[in-house]
Design a protein around this motif. Structure first.
Motif, short mmCIF file in Angstrom:
data_model
loop_
_atom_site.label_atom_id
_atom_site.label_comp_id
_atom_site.label_asym_id
_atom_site.label_seq_id
_atom_site.Cartn_x
_atom_site.Cartn_y
_atom_site.Cartn_z
N ALA A 289 -32.74 -71.31 -32.32
CA ALA A 289 -32.58 -69.91 -32.76
C ALA A 289 -32.99 -68.95 -31.65
O ALA A 289 -32.33 -67.92 -31.42
CB ALA A 289 -33.42 -69.66 -34.01
N TYR A 290 -34.04 -69.31 -30.93
CA TYR A 290 -34.48 -68.50 -29.78
C TYR A 290 -33.40 -68.49 -28.69
O TYR A 290 -33.04 -67.42 -28.16
CB TYR A 290 -35.79 -69.08 -29.25
CG TYR A 290 -36.14 -68.65 -27.85
CD1 TYR A 290 -36.62 -67.37 -27.58
CD2 TYR A 290 -36.02 -69.55 -26.78
CE1 TYR A 290 -36.96 -66.99 -26.28
CE2 TYR A 290 -36.36 -69.19 -25.49
CZ TYR A 290 -36.83 -67.89 -25.25
OH TYR A 290 -37.15 -67.52 -23.97
N SER A 291 -32.84 -69.64 -28.39
CA SER A 291 -31.80 -69.74 -27.35
C SER A 291 -30.55 -68.97 -27.73
O SER A 291 -29.86 -68.41 -26.87
CB SER A 291 -31.45 -71.22 -27.10
OG SER A 291 -32.57 -71.94 -26.66
N GLY A 293 -30.52 -66.29 -29.46
CA GLY A 293 -30.83 -64.87 -29.64
C GLY A 293 -31.01 -64.47 -31.09
O GLY A 293 -30.92 -63.28 -31.43
N LEU A 294 -31.30 -65.45 -31.97
CA LEU A 294 -31.41 -65.16 -33.40
C LEU A 294 -32.86 -65.13 -33.90
O LEU A 294 -33.12 -64.70 -35.02
CB LEU A 294 -30.65 -66.23 -34.21
CG LEU A 294 -29.14 -66.33 -33.93
CD1 LEU A 294 -28.54 -67.46 -34.75
CD2 LEU A 294 -28.45 -65.00 -34.22
N LEU A 295 -33.80 -65.57 -33.06
CA LEU A 295 -35.22 -65.55 -33.44
C LEU A 295 -35.76 -64.15 -33.20
O LEU A 295 -36.04 -63.77 -32.06
CB LEU A 295 -36.00 -66.60 -32.66
CG LEU A 295 -37.50 -66.70 -32.96
CD1 LEU A 295 -37.75 -66.99 -34.43
CD2 LEU A 295 -38.15 -67.76 -32.08
N GLU A 296 -35.92 -63.38 -34.25
CA GLU A 296 -36.27 -61.97 -34.14
C GLU A 296 -37.77 -61.72 -34.13
O GLU A 296 -38.26 -60.85 -33.39
CB GLU A 296 -35.61 -61.19 -35.29
CG GLU A 296 -34.09 -61.29 -35.27
CD GLU A 296 -33.45 -60.88 -36.58
OE1 GLU A 296 -34.19 -60.46 -37.51
OE2 GLU A 296 -32.22 -60.99 -36.71
N GLU A 297 -38.50 -62.46 -34.98
CA GLU A 297 -39.95 -62.27 -35.07
C GLU A 297 -40.61 -63.58 -35.48
O GLU A 297 -39.96 -64.46 -36.06
CB GLU A 297 -40.32 -61.20 -36.11
CG GLU A 297 -39.88 -59.80 -35.80
CD GLU A 297 -40.43 -58.79 -36.81
OE1 GLU A 297 -41.63 -58.90 -37.16
OE2 GLU A 297 -39.67 -57.91 -37.26
N ALA A 298 -41.89 -63.69 -35.21
CA ALA A 298 -42.73 -64.77 -35.75
C ALA A 298 -44.11 -64.18 -35.98
O ALA A 298 -44.56 -63.31 -35.22
CB ALA A 298 -42.80 -65.95 -34.78
N VAL A 320 -41.66 -69.62 -24.92
CA VAL A 320 -40.69 -69.03 -25.82
C VAL A 320 -41.22 -67.64 -26.19
O VAL A 320 -42.12 -67.49 -27.00
CB VAL A 320 -40.50 -69.89 -27.09
CG1 VAL A 320 -39.55 -69.21 -28.06
CG2 VAL A 320 -40.01 -71.28 -26.72
N VAL A 321 -40.68 -66.62 -25.54
CA VAL A 321 -41.16 -65.24 -25.74
C VAL A 321 -40.33 -64.58 -26.83
O VAL A 321 -39.10 -64.54 -26.77
CB VAL A 321 -41.08 -64.43 -24.44
CG1 VAL A 321 -41.55 -62.99 -24.67
CG2 VAL A 321 -41.93 -65.10 -23.35
N ILE A 322 -41.02 -64.05 -27.83
CA ILE A 322 -40.36 -63.50 -29.03
C ILE A 322 -40.46 -61.98 -29.02
O ILE A 322 -41.54 -61.41 -28.82
CB ILE A 322 -41.00 -64.07 -30.30
CG1 ILE A 322 -40.96 -65.60 -30.27
CG2 ILE A 322 -40.31 -63.54 -31.55
CD1 ILE A 322 -41.85 -66.27 -31.28
N ASN A 323 -39.33 -61.32 -29.22
CA ASN A 323 -39.29 -59.85 -29.32
C ASN A 323 -39.98 -59.19 -28.12
O ASN A 323 -40.75 -58.24 -28.27
CB ASN A 323 -39.94 -59.39 -30.63
CG ASN A 323 -39.64 -57.93 -30.96
OD1 ASN A 323 -38.51 -57.46 -30.77
ND2 ASN A 323 -40.63 -57.22 -31.45
N ASN A 324 -39.71 -59.76 -26.94
CA ASN A 324 -40.31 -59.24 -25.69
C ASN A 324 -41.83 -59.23 -25.72
O ASN A 324 -42.47 -58.45 -25.02
CB ASN A 324 -39.79 -57.82 -25.40
CG ASN A 324 -38.30 -57.80 -25.16
OD1 ASN A 324 -37.74 -58.64 -24.45
ND2 ASN A 324 -37.60 -56.84 -25.78
#
Length: 357
Positions: A289-291, A293-298, A320-324
């Motif tokens: 999901a991260y790859s 572009g679908l992982l929005e938040e954790a 794996v950096v999430i939402n910058n």
């Protein structure tokens, strides 16, 4: 049990109370504590509030040798109009009894335990901090006190409640934390004690936490103990992922602690008509999901931190950096709403808050 009188002995020497910016988490304790004893054949008895003091135990007490102990964590909040609020204390006492069942500890009267807690807080009300982001952390726990070197359930116990004024659990506060995914060590498995809140679970997590801390990570994300594949929970929190507009969290599987905050977040999301899915999920799915572009938040959820945004996972030597690395809008909304309810600033449509009168 409900009709028992709680005897109160007030401290003659009051401690100096810290400034709000000196609180930290879990290192400062109030003037009083609650204690109740259990004796086989007599049941729970002698409930009392006494000055905060060391516990004197026989070196052969079974808690030291066989780990028969359980605990809980919840908070009290002081509103702007000086009301004292508890957040779902009944759920914590229910979970304490579930832990008791798993550890072969006698059941407590949940209503009486909440009443004892209220009385203790009333005695130490002046310890509840009022600054934003602060609260009074409450630690109920039960220990086996029978002096006996033998592997069997103890015949004597103490139920104790202590109080600690606290600030943020993480030094980052609501800012995102960095989490290392654990691939080597195991915390618990289905059929073990993962669903109980017992000290041994946390002792088993310390080595992995030590390794993660040395690498600059705040916490560990545990995978299942058998295949090291399925996501379970963070060391002190349940975990949620927002993927393509839906919120996903690992389903309770017999090795994951049933968090009170987790339950509250799921109810809030459903109340807002945000899709939330409890399911078995793998770290591979999250990475995909991260790859894509679908992982929005954790974010993690728990009593201590409430909501803790996750800005980065470290998995298989990759970041794996999430939402910058920034707090996402949903995590912020959940944090503001839940803490608002807890502090009496936001309406409570669920009837979660309980006033201490």
């Amino acid at each position: 049990m409900k009709d028992q009188t709680i005897n109160v002995t007030l401290s003659t020497e009051k401690k100096q109370k810290p400034q709000s910016d000196q609180l930290g988490f879990g290192r400062i304790f109030t003037d009083h504590m609650f204690i109740m004893d259990y004796t086989e054949g007599q049941g729970w008895h002698d409930p009392r509030i006494v000055p905060y003091q060391p516990i004197i135990l026989d070196p052969a007490c079974m808690v030291f040798h066989y780990g028969q102990t359980v605990f809980e964590g919840l908070k009290a909040y002081l509103t702007k109009d000086e009301k004292v609020l508890l957040f779902r204390p009944d759920k914590n006492m229910q979970r304490l009894n579930k832990s008791n069942e798993r550890l072969c500890i006698p059941q407590i009267d949940e209503e009486f335990a909440v009443e004892a807690l209220k009385q203790l807080i009333t005695v130490d009300k002046e310890w509840i901090p009022s600054a934003e982001g602060t609260s009074l952390y409450i630690r109920p726990f039960i220990i086996a006190t029978e002096p006996f070197l033998g592997v069997a359930p103890a015949k004597n116990y103490q139920f104790i409640i202590i109080l600690s004024p606290v600030g943020s659990y993480y030094k980052e506060g609501i800012s995102p934390v960095k989490i290392a995914v654990e691939n080597e060590f195991a915390r618990t498995v289905k059929g073990g004690t993962g669903t109980a809140k017992t000290g041994g679970n946390y002792a088993a997590s310390l080595k992995a936490q030590e390794v993660a801390t040395a690498k600059g990570y705040s916490q560990v994300l545990w995978l299942d103990g058998v295949e090291k594949k399925y996501i379970e929970e963070v060391g002190s929190m349940n975990v949620f992922f927002k993927i393509n507009g839906e919120v996903h969290t690992p389903s309770l599987n017999g090795s994951i602690l049933e968090g009170v905050t987790r339950n509250s977040i799921i109810q809030l999301l459903k109340h807002w008509d945000i899709p939330v899915v409890e399911r078995r999920m793998t770290m591979e799915e999250i990475y995909q999901a991260y790859s894509d572009g679908l992982l929005e938040e954790a974010f993690g959820t728990g009593t201590a931190a409430v909501i803790s945004p996750i800005g980065e996972f470290f998995w298989r030597d990759e970041k794996v950096v999430i939402n910058n690395g920034e707090t996402g809008p949903l995590a912020k909304k959940l944090y503001d709403t839940l803490t608002g309810i807890q502090n009496g600033l936001v309406s409570d449509p669920f009837g979660w808050v309980v006033e201490v009168k």
